[in-house]
Scaffold this motif. Structure first.
Motif, PDB file in Angstrom:
ATOM      1  N   ILE A 118       5.334  -2.119  -3.236  1.00 41.09           N
ATOM      2  CA  ILE A 118       4.315  -3.166  -3.280  1.00 41.09           C
ATOM      3  C   ILE A 118       3.400  -2.961  -4.474  1.00 41.09           C
ATOM      4  O   ILE A 118       3.045  -3.910  -5.187  1.00 41.09           O
ATOM      5  CB  ILE A 118       3.523  -3.197  -1.959  1.00 41.09           C
ATOM      6  CG1 ILE A 118       4.443  -3.646  -0.814  1.00 41.09           C
ATOM      7  CG2 ILE A 118       2.319  -4.134  -2.074  1.00 41.09           C
ATOM      8  CD1 ILE A 118       3.857  -3.458   0.569  1.00 41.09           C
ATOM      9  N   ALA A 119       3.016  -1.709  -4.747  1.00 33.89           N
ATOM     10  CA  ALA A 119       2.163  -1.432  -5.904  1.00 33.89           C
ATOM     11  C   ALA A 119       2.876  -1.796  -7.203  1.00 33.89           C
ATOM     12  O   ALA A 119       2.275  -2.363  -8.130  1.00 33.89           O
ATOM     13  CB  ALA A 119       1.764   0.044  -5.912  1.00 33.89           C
ATOM     14  N   GLU A 120       4.163  -1.506  -7.274  1.00 35.41           N
ATOM     15  CA  GLU A 120       4.930  -1.798  -8.481  1.00 35.41           C
ATOM     16  C   GLU A 120       5.094  -3.294  -8.707  1.00 35.41           C
ATOM     17  O   GLU A 120       4.931  -3.790  -9.825  1.00 35.41           O
ATOM     18  CB  GLU A 120       6.303  -1.136  -8.383  1.00 35.41           C
ATOM     19  CG  GLU A 120       7.209  -1.401  -9.576  1.00 35.41           C
ATOM     20  CD  GLU A 120       8.581  -0.776  -9.412  1.00 35.41           C
ATOM     21  OE1 GLU A 120       9.454  -1.073 -10.253  1.00 35.41           O
ATOM     22  OE2 GLU A 120       8.794  -0.020  -8.447  1.00 35.41           O
TER      23      GLU A 120
ATOM     24  N   GLN B 271      -0.890  -3.970  -6.835  1.00 32.96           N
ATOM     25  CA  GLN B 271      -1.983  -3.780  -5.879  1.00 32.96           C
ATOM     26  C   GLN B 271      -1.689  -2.540  -5.040  1.00 32.96           C
ATOM     27  O   GLN B 271      -0.623  -2.430  -4.440  1.00 32.96           O
ATOM     28  CB  GLN B 271      -2.111  -5.001  -4.966  1.00 32.96           C
ATOM     29  CG  GLN B 271      -3.060  -4.825  -3.780  1.00 32.96           C
ATOM     30  CD  GLN B 271      -4.497  -4.644  -4.203  1.00 32.96           C
ATOM     31  OE1 GLN B 271      -5.001  -5.408  -5.015  1.00 32.96           O
ATOM     32  NE2 GLN B 271      -5.162  -3.629  -3.663  1.00 32.96           N
ATOM     33  N   GLN B 272      -2.633  -1.633  -5.009  1.00 37.86           N
ATOM     34  CA  GLN B 272      -2.479  -0.460  -4.165  1.00 37.86           C
ATOM     35  C   GLN B 272      -2.703  -0.842  -2.701  1.00 37.86           C
ATOM     36  O   GLN B 272      -3.639  -1.576  -2.376  1.00 37.86           O
ATOM     37  CB  GLN B 272      -3.492   0.621  -4.561  1.00 37.86           C
ATOM     38  CG  GLN B 272      -3.310   1.144  -5.976  1.00 37.86           C
ATOM     39  CD  GLN B 272      -1.983   1.857  -6.155  1.00 37.86           C
ATOM     40  OE1 GLN B 272      -1.552   2.605  -5.272  1.00 37.86           O
ATOM     41  NE2 GLN B 272      -1.333   1.632  -7.285  1.00 37.86           N
ATOM     42  N   VAL B 273      -1.825  -0.366  -1.833  1.00 37.35           N
ATOM     43  CA  VAL B 273      -1.937  -0.661  -0.405  1.00 37.35           C
ATOM     44  C   VAL B 273      -1.663   0.604   0.398  1.00 37.35           C
ATOM     45  O   VAL B 273      -1.067   1.561  -0.097  1.00 37.35           O
ATOM     46  CB  VAL B 273      -0.932  -1.759   0.039  1.00 37.35           C
ATOM     47  CG1 VAL B 273      -1.181  -3.067  -0.699  1.00 37.35           C
ATOM     48  CG2 VAL B 273       0.502  -1.290  -0.140  1.00 37.35           C
ATOM     49  N   ALA B 274      -2.101   0.560   1.639  1.00 40.77           N
ATOM     50  CA  ALA B 274      -1.684   1.549   2.628  1.00 40.77           C
ATOM     51  C   ALA B 274      -0.757   0.841   3.594  1.00 40.77           C
ATOM     52  O   ALA B 274      -1.038  -0.282   4.030  1.00 40.77           O
ATOM     53  CB  ALA B 274      -2.894   2.120   3.363  1.00 40.77           C
ATOM     54  N   VAL B 275       0.353   1.460   3.916  1.00 42.18           N
ATOM     55  CA  VAL B 275       1.296   0.908   4.885  1.00 42.18           C
ATOM     56  C   VAL B 275       1.196   1.738   6.149  1.00 42.18           C
ATOM     57  O   VAL B 275       1.550   2.916   6.161  1.00 42.18           O
ATOM     58  CB  VAL B 275       2.738   0.904   4.338  1.00 42.18           C
ATOM     59  CG1 VAL B 275       3.689   0.327   5.374  1.00 42.18           C
ATOM     60  CG2 VAL B 275       2.816   0.093   3.040  1.00 42.18           C
ATOM     61  N   LEU B 276       0.690   1.116   7.194  1.00 40.68           N
ATOM     62  CA  LEU B 276       0.453   1.794   8.463  1.00 40.68           C
ATOM     63  C   LEU B 276       1.437   1.288   9.501  1.00 40.68           C
ATOM     64  O   LEU B 276       2.060   0.238   9.327  1.00 40.68           O
ATOM     65  CB  LEU B 276      -0.980   1.526   8.937  1.00 40.68           C
ATOM     66  CG  LEU B 276      -2.092   1.689   7.899  1.00 40.68           C
ATOM     67  CD1 LEU B 276      -3.424   1.243   8.495  1.00 40.68           C
ATOM     68  CD2 LEU B 276      -2.160   3.124   7.403  1.00 40.68           C
TER      69      LEU B 276
ATOM     70  N   VAL C 202      -2.220  -2.916   4.311  1.00 36.52           N
ATOM     71  CA  VAL C 202      -3.670  -3.014   4.134  1.00 36.52           C
ATOM     72  C   VAL C 202      -4.010  -2.695   2.685  1.00 36.52           C
ATOM     73  O   VAL C 202      -3.712  -1.580   2.204  1.00 36.52           O
ATOM     74  CB  VAL C 202      -4.409  -2.036   5.075  1.00 36.52           C
ATOM     75  CG1 VAL C 202      -5.915  -2.170   4.910  1.00 36.52           C
ATOM     76  CG2 VAL C 202      -3.987  -2.266   6.516  1.00 36.52           C
ATOM     77  N   PRO C 203      -4.644  -3.615   1.941  1.00 38.40           N
ATOM     78  CA  PRO C 203      -5.060  -3.300   0.568  1.00 38.40           C
ATOM     79  C   PRO C 203      -6.080  -2.174   0.560  1.00 38.40           C
ATOM     80  O   PRO C 203      -6.911  -2.030   1.470  1.00 38.40           O
ATOM     81  CB  PRO C 203      -5.676  -4.613   0.080  1.00 38.40           C
ATOM     82  CG  PRO C 203      -5.116  -5.665   0.977  1.00 38.40           C
ATOM     83  CD  PRO C 203      -4.919  -5.014   2.306  1.00 38.40           C
ATOM     84  N   VAL C 204      -6.029  -1.353  -0.502  1.00 36.59           N
ATOM     85  CA  VAL C 204      -7.006  -0.263  -0.649  1.00 36.59           C
ATOM     86  C   VAL C 204      -7.591  -0.314  -2.060  1.00 36.59           C
ATOM     87  O   VAL C 204      -7.024  -0.941  -2.945  1.00 36.59           O
ATOM     88  CB  VAL C 204      -6.342   1.114  -0.404  1.00 36.59           C
ATOM     89  CG1 VAL C 204      -5.852   1.195   1.026  1.00 36.59           C
ATOM     90  CG2 VAL C 204      -5.215   1.389  -1.376  1.00 36.59           C
TER      91      VAL C 204
END
Length: 253
Positions: A229-231, A235-240, A251-253
């Motif tokens: 997703i970041a690539e 956008q940097q995200v956390a995948v929970l 979730v965007p971080v």
């Protein structure tokens, strides 16, 4: 039911110098809900338009249950696939009931038409709006009425282009549940989505597009990683893990 209803082989498409799709290969099966995701301009809606038969690929091949969509007779194609586009503006004062009944146009008149239209109105949660003029509806109400028309077409392949864009939280959930239900009934359903968490929660597989290319195709867990997703999105995200379903929650971080 099993088997590939949609086959895309090496498909490219350009408008002038802009290459909107570049060598895309994918399949979608009967009994499957497949999400097409990616940033704006990645080629998702172009891919859906080619599948619908609205355009012809510049190269490569597309078949829907063995039929080439852009070459198919319109009525035969309309019986095979139904399409919900992004744009829902209505210029004429039809009632919602009349709009949904248009979904039966590709079929011979039958005693089951009224039941199919009634079910479509109920499934899209617009039965209470049946007598309303479509030009008086809110954006979300009109989107659901157009969804009902798409359902009334009763096609084995269903193409939905951002069906949740104008909808509130409850109706987003309702539309994706119905799309998943269509897949469980044995239909092949492809849906363009921007909400990655919705795609992860409801869809069997995810096809991620990036600048006209297919970046990844697989289960939500395989495709929707923080690194990918970041690539692709920048956008940097956390995948929970979703606390109830265990599916990926982005979730965007």
């Amino acid at each position: 039911m099993s088997g590939d209803a949609v086959v895309v082989e090496g498909v490219s498409f350009s408008i002038g110098p802009a290459r909107l799709l570049d060598g895309v290969t994918l399949t979608a099966r009967r009994g499957e809900l497949l999400a097409l995701v990616g940033p704006n301009g990645a080629g998702k809606s172009t891919m859906l338009g080619l599948l619908a038969g609205d355009m012809a690929p510049a190269s490569g091949r597309i078949t829907l249950s063995g039929l080439t969509p852009h070459q198919a007779p319109p009525r035969q194609l309309a019986r095979l696939r139904s399409v919900m586009t992004q744009q829902h503006q209505q210029a004429f004062s039809f009632t919602v009931q009349e709009l949904v009944e248009m979904g039966r146009a590709p079929h011979e008149a039958s005693e089951v038409d009224d039941a199919i239209v009634g079910t479509a109105l109920a499934d899209a949660e617009v039965a209470h709006l049946a007598d309303r003029d479509v030009t008086t509806l809110s954006g979300g109400e009109l989107a659901r009425a157009v969804l009902a028309r798409t359902l009334a077409q009763d096609a084995p392949i269903v193409l939905l282009d951002e069906p949740t864009a104008a909808l509130d939280l409850r109706h987003q959930e309702s539309v994706l549940r119905r799309a998943a239900g269509l897949a469980r009934e044995g239909r092949c359903v492809l849906v363009v989505l921007h909400d990655l968490s919705l795609a992860a929660r409801f869809c069997d597989r995810v096809a991620m597009f990036d600048a006209g290319r297919l970046a990844a195709l697989g289960t939500p867990e395989e495709v929707l990683t923080a690194e990918r997703i970041a690539e692709v999105y920048g956008q940097q995200v956390a995948v929970l893990a979703h606390p109830v379903t265990g599916r990926p929650l982005i979730v965007p971080v």
